[in-house]
Design a protein around this motif. Structure first.
Motif, PDB file in Angstrom:
ATOM      1  N   MET A  45       0.833  -1.206   0.000  1.00  0.00           N
ATOM      2  CA  MET A  45       0.000   0.000   0.000  1.00  0.00           C
ATOM      3  C   MET A  45       0.870   1.259   0.000  1.00  0.00           C
ATOM      4  O   MET A  45       0.734   2.145   0.847  1.00  0.00           O
ATOM      5  CB  MET A  45      -0.953   0.011   1.199  1.00  0.00           C
ATOM      6  CG  MET A  45      -1.964  -1.103   1.196  1.00  0.00           C
ATOM      7  SD  MET A  45      -3.136  -1.052  -0.158  1.00  0.00           S
ATOM      8  CE  MET A  45      -4.368   0.096   0.434  1.00  0.00           C
ATOM      9  N   GLU A  46       1.760   1.335  -0.963  1.00  0.00           N
ATOM     10  CA  GLU A  46       2.665   2.493  -1.072  1.00  0.00           C
ATOM     11  C   GLU A  46       1.835   3.737  -1.377  1.00  0.00           C
ATOM     12  O   GLU A  46       1.147   3.784  -2.387  1.00  0.00           O
ATOM     13  CB  GLU A  46       3.689   2.206  -2.184  1.00  0.00           C
ATOM     14  CG  GLU A  46       4.815   3.194  -2.245  1.00  0.00           C
ATOM     15  CD  GLU A  46       5.582   3.290  -0.935  1.00  0.00           C
ATOM     16  OE1 GLU A  46       6.182   2.290  -0.535  1.00  0.00           O
ATOM     17  OE2 GLU A  46       5.549   4.366  -0.312  1.00  0.00           O
ATOM     18  N   SER A  47       1.921   4.725  -0.489  1.00  0.00           N
ATOM     19  CA  SER A  47       0.957   5.836  -0.553  1.00  0.00           C
ATOM     20  C   SER A  47       1.244   6.839  -1.657  1.00  0.00           C
ATOM     21  O   SER A  47       0.382   7.626  -2.021  1.00  0.00           O
ATOM     22  CB  SER A  47       0.935   6.559   0.782  1.00  0.00           C
ATOM     23  OG  SER A  47       2.170   7.209   0.988  1.00  0.00           O
ATOM     24  N   GLY A  48       2.478   6.864  -2.183  1.00  0.00           N
ATOM     25  CA  GLY A  48       2.818   7.886  -3.155  1.00  0.00           C
ATOM     26  C   GLY A  48       3.224   9.186  -2.493  1.00  0.00           C
ATOM     27  O   GLY A  48       3.475  10.192  -3.147  1.00  0.00           O
ATOM     28  N   GLN A  49       3.301   9.171  -1.149  1.00  0.00           N
ATOM     29  CA  GLN A  49       3.697  10.364  -0.401  1.00  0.00           C
ATOM     30  C   GLN A  49       5.148  10.264   0.057  1.00  0.00           C
ATOM     31  O   GLN A  49       5.782  11.271   0.353  1.00  0.00           O
ATOM     32  CB  GLN A  49       2.821  10.521   0.851  1.00  0.00           C
ATOM     33  CG  GLN A  49       1.364  10.718   0.584  1.00  0.00           C
ATOM     34  CD  GLN A  49       1.070  12.083   0.010  1.00  0.00           C
ATOM     35  OE1 GLN A  49       1.785  13.040   0.252  1.00  0.00           O
ATOM     36  NE2 GLN A  49       0.026  12.175  -0.782  1.00  0.00           N
ATOM     37  N   ARG A  50       5.635   9.024   0.135  1.00  0.00           N
ATOM     38  CA  ARG A  50       6.958   8.842   0.723  1.00  0.00           C
ATOM     39  C   ARG A  50       8.053   9.125  -0.293  1.00  0.00           C
ATOM     40  O   ARG A  50       7.852   8.999  -1.502  1.00  0.00           O
ATOM     41  CB  ARG A  50       7.090   7.414   1.241  1.00  0.00           C
ATOM     42  CG  ARG A  50       6.093   7.104   2.342  1.00  0.00           C
ATOM     43  CD  ARG A  50       6.494   5.898   3.121  1.00  0.00           C
ATOM     44  NE  ARG A  50       6.752   4.747   2.261  1.00  0.00           N
ATOM     45  CZ  ARG A  50       7.580   3.769   2.577  1.00  0.00           C
ATOM     46  NH1 ARG A  50       8.244   3.812   3.708  1.00  0.00           N
ATOM     47  NH2 ARG A  50       7.745   2.742   1.763  1.00  0.00           N
ATOM     48  N   LYS A  51       9.250   9.481   0.221  1.00  0.00           N
ATOM     49  CA  LYS A  51      10.405   9.727  -0.632  1.00  0.00           C
ATOM     50  C   LYS A  51      11.461   8.673  -0.330  1.00  0.00           C
ATOM     51  O   LYS A  51      11.583   8.219   0.805  1.00  0.00           O
ATOM     52  CB  LYS A  51      10.984  11.106  -0.340  1.00  0.00           C
ATOM     53  CG  LYS A  51       9.948  12.227  -0.411  1.00  0.00           C
ATOM     54  CD  LYS A  51      10.269  13.174  -1.511  1.00  0.00           C
ATOM     55  CE  LYS A  51       9.484  14.466  -1.484  1.00  0.00           C
ATOM     56  NZ  LYS A  51       8.049  14.356  -1.437  1.00  0.00           N
ATOM     57  N   ASP A  52      12.239   8.294  -1.350  1.00  0.00           N
ATOM     58  CA  ASP A  52      13.318   7.340  -1.098  1.00  0.00           C
ATOM     59  C   ASP A  52      14.567   8.095  -0.636  1.00  0.00           C
ATOM     60  O   ASP A  52      14.550   9.311  -0.460  1.00  0.00           O
ATOM     61  CB  ASP A  52      13.582   6.466  -2.333  1.00  0.00           C
ATOM     62  CG  ASP A  52      14.080   7.280  -3.522  1.00  0.00           C
ATOM     63  OD1 ASP A  52      14.432   8.451  -3.320  1.00  0.00           O
ATOM     64  OD2 ASP A  52      14.094   6.737  -4.633  1.00  0.00           O
ATOM     65  N   ALA A  53      15.690   7.366  -0.441  1.00  0.00           N
ATOM     66  CA  ALA A  53      16.909   7.958   0.102  1.00  0.00           C
ATOM     67  C   ALA A  53      17.428   9.087  -0.783  1.00  0.00           C
ATOM     68  O   ALA A  53      18.074  10.018  -0.311  1.00  0.00           O
ATOM     69  CB  ALA A  53      17.969   6.876   0.279  1.00  0.00           C
ATOM     70  N   GLN A  54      17.153   9.037  -2.075  1.00  0.00           N
ATOM     71  CA  GLN A  54      17.608  10.081  -3.001  1.00  0.00           C
ATOM     72  C   GLN A  54      16.634  11.262  -3.054  1.00  0.00           C
ATOM     73  O   GLN A  54      16.839  12.191  -3.825  1.00  0.00           O
ATOM     74  CB  GLN A  54      17.770   9.506  -4.419  1.00  0.00           C
ATOM     75  CG  GLN A  54      19.080   8.755  -4.641  1.00  0.00           C
ATOM     76  CD  GLN A  54      19.047   7.376  -4.025  1.00  0.00           C
ATOM     77  OE1 GLN A  54      18.072   6.657  -4.189  1.00  0.00           O
ATOM     78  NE2 GLN A  54      20.099   7.005  -3.311  1.00  0.00           N
ATOM     79  N   GLY A  55      15.567  11.189  -2.291  1.00  0.00           N
ATOM     80  CA  GLY A  55      14.612  12.293  -2.270  1.00  0.00           C
ATOM     81  C   GLY A  55      13.583  12.209  -3.374  1.00  0.00           C
ATOM     82  O   GLY A  55      12.799  13.124  -3.560  1.00  0.00           O
ATOM     83  N   LYS A  56      13.595  11.120  -4.111  1.00  0.00           N
ATOM     84  CA  LYS A  56      12.591  10.961  -5.172  1.00  0.00           C
ATOM     85  C   LYS A  56      11.306  10.354  -4.584  1.00  0.00           C
ATOM     86  O   LYS A  56      11.373   9.508  -3.692  1.00  0.00           O
ATOM     87  CB  LYS A  56      13.127  10.036  -6.274  1.00  0.00           C
ATOM     88  CG  LYS A  56      13.976  10.807  -7.293  1.00  0.00           C
ATOM     89  CD  LYS A  56      14.269   9.971  -8.513  1.00  0.00           C
ATOM     90  CE  LYS A  56      15.122   8.769  -8.192  1.00  0.00           C
ATOM     91  NZ  LYS A  56      15.723   8.072  -9.288  1.00  0.00           N
ATOM     92  N   THR A  57      10.200  10.769  -5.093  1.00  0.00           N
ATOM     93  CA  THR A  57       8.935  10.237  -4.600  1.00  0.00           C
ATOM     94  C   THR A  57       8.786   8.780  -5.047  1.00  0.00           C
ATOM     95  O   THR A  57       9.023   8.462  -6.210  1.00  0.00           O
ATOM     96  CB  THR A  57       7.771  11.064  -5.164  1.00  0.00           C
ATOM     97  OG1 THR A  57       7.985  12.414  -4.789  1.00  0.00           O
ATOM     98  CG2 THR A  57       6.437  10.593  -4.613  1.00  0.00           C
ATOM     99  N   ILE A  58       8.417   7.934  -4.112  1.00  0.00           N
ATOM    100  CA  ILE A  58       8.155   6.531  -4.447  1.00  0.00           C
ATOM    101  C   ILE A  58       6.750   6.476  -5.061  1.00  0.00           C
ATOM    102  O   ILE A  58       5.805   6.949  -4.441  1.00  0.00           O
ATOM    103  CB  ILE A  58       8.239   5.635  -3.195  1.00  0.00           C
ATOM    104  CG1 ILE A  58       9.584   5.838  -2.493  1.00  0.00           C
ATOM    105  CG2 ILE A  58       8.009   4.177  -3.558  1.00  0.00           C
ATOM    106  CD1 ILE A  58       9.689   5.204  -1.116  1.00  0.00           C
ATOM    107  N   PRO A  59       6.624   5.953  -6.274  1.00  0.00           N
ATOM    108  CA  PRO A  59       5.299   6.001  -6.912  1.00  0.00           C
ATOM    109  C   PRO A  59       4.241   5.227  -6.138  1.00  0.00           C
ATOM    110  O   PRO A  59       4.528   4.228  -5.482  1.00  0.00           O
ATOM    111  CB  PRO A  59       5.533   5.378  -8.291  1.00  0.00           C
ATOM    112  CG  PRO A  59       6.861   4.740  -8.247  1.00  0.00           C
ATOM    113  CD  PRO A  59       7.636   5.330  -7.118  1.00  0.00           C
TER     114      PRO A  59
END
Lengths: 150, 108
Positions: free
Chosen positions: B29-43
């Motif tokens: 249930m990846e919300s699309g709000q979180r960012k990965d370590a590189q600061g990119k939004t996780i889809p």
């Protein structure tokens, strides 16, 4: 590299806190579209209070999984039943949480789910009956650790 | 993802009885709000729809938003008028459907 003195260290730390808090605050202001969701669901009609019992913890330690139970008074027969129930969180980045659709075959208009809450906020439920009447209920949940992600 | 959904319901019920069904499916249930370590939004990648049918007729459905917790747990009720089969389906954002079936008998 020059060592950082105490004052600079504080400034840096403060900046950090601001930076990490900023995106969430911005999201909550700009994108929470709770009013739009409600408008779309109700078609501008004012829902009445009552008939819904919405069960949520008063204080949620972990915003990532907050148990939510809802129960709506209804005979649940083919003539009179609860059709749709929309659940809205007014402090999340996106207001929508879930829309439950019941049928007379559900037997009871009752369901439990687990939801994410980014921060302390109101959770609102609006039920649409088969005759088109609307009912609403809301609860405030205090969230200790947000489930906004990040 | 590959995990089988867990469904709990009685094996048999009296005619007209309202039973409780509990379901749980493994999903990030990846919300699309979180960012990965590189600061990119996780889809965003979530289950956006759950539906339950009994002998081909809809019993309960639920449209889900990113505000639903990981491994979505859904509990609801169903009135049993005849023996038959429940069909459950969870629809992912990418179009894949996790499906499951459970049978229920009438108490003699």
């Amino acid at each position: 590299m020059k060592a950082i003195n105490r004052r600079q260290a504080f400034a840096l730390g403060g900046g950090f806190v601001l930076l990490t808090l900023m995106p969430m605050a911005a999201d909550a202001e700009v994108t929470n579209d709770a009013a739009k969701w409600i408008e779309k669901f109700t078609g501008g009609k004012q829902p009445a209070k009552g008939r819904i019992s919405l069960d949520l913890p008063e204080i949620a330690e972990n915003g990532n999984t907050v148990p939510l139970s809802i129960n709506i008074e209804s005979p649940m027969t083919a003539e009179s039943y609860v059709k749709d129930v929309m659940i809205i969180a007014d402090g999340n980045p996106n207001a929508g949480v879930a829309t439950l659709s019941f049928t007379p075959m559900s037997g009871k208009a009752e369901a439990s789910i687990r939801i994410r809450l980014a921060t302390t906020q109101n959770v609102i439920a609006i039920a649409k009956m088969s005759d088109g009447s609307l009912f609403t209920e809301q609860k405030t949940v205090k969230v200790t650790i947000g489930g906004c992600g990040g | 993802m590959a995990d089988k959904p867990r469904i709990k319901l009685p094996k048999e019920a009296a005619k007209g009885e309202v039973i409780q069904i509990k379901t749980l499916v493994s999903h990030v249930m990846e919300s699309g709000q979180r960012k990965d370590a590189q600061g990119k939004t996780i889809p965003r990648k979530i289950i956006n729809k759950f539906a339950c049918e009994f002998n081909g007729k809809p019993v309960f459905a639920c449209a889900l938003e990113p505000a639903i917790s990981a491994n979505p747990y859904i509990q609801f009720d169903a009135r049993i008028d005849e023996a038959g089969t429940f069909k459950f389906s969870w629809t992912d954002d990418d179009g894949t459907v996790i499906a499951a079936e459970e049978k229920i008998a009438l108490k003699a």
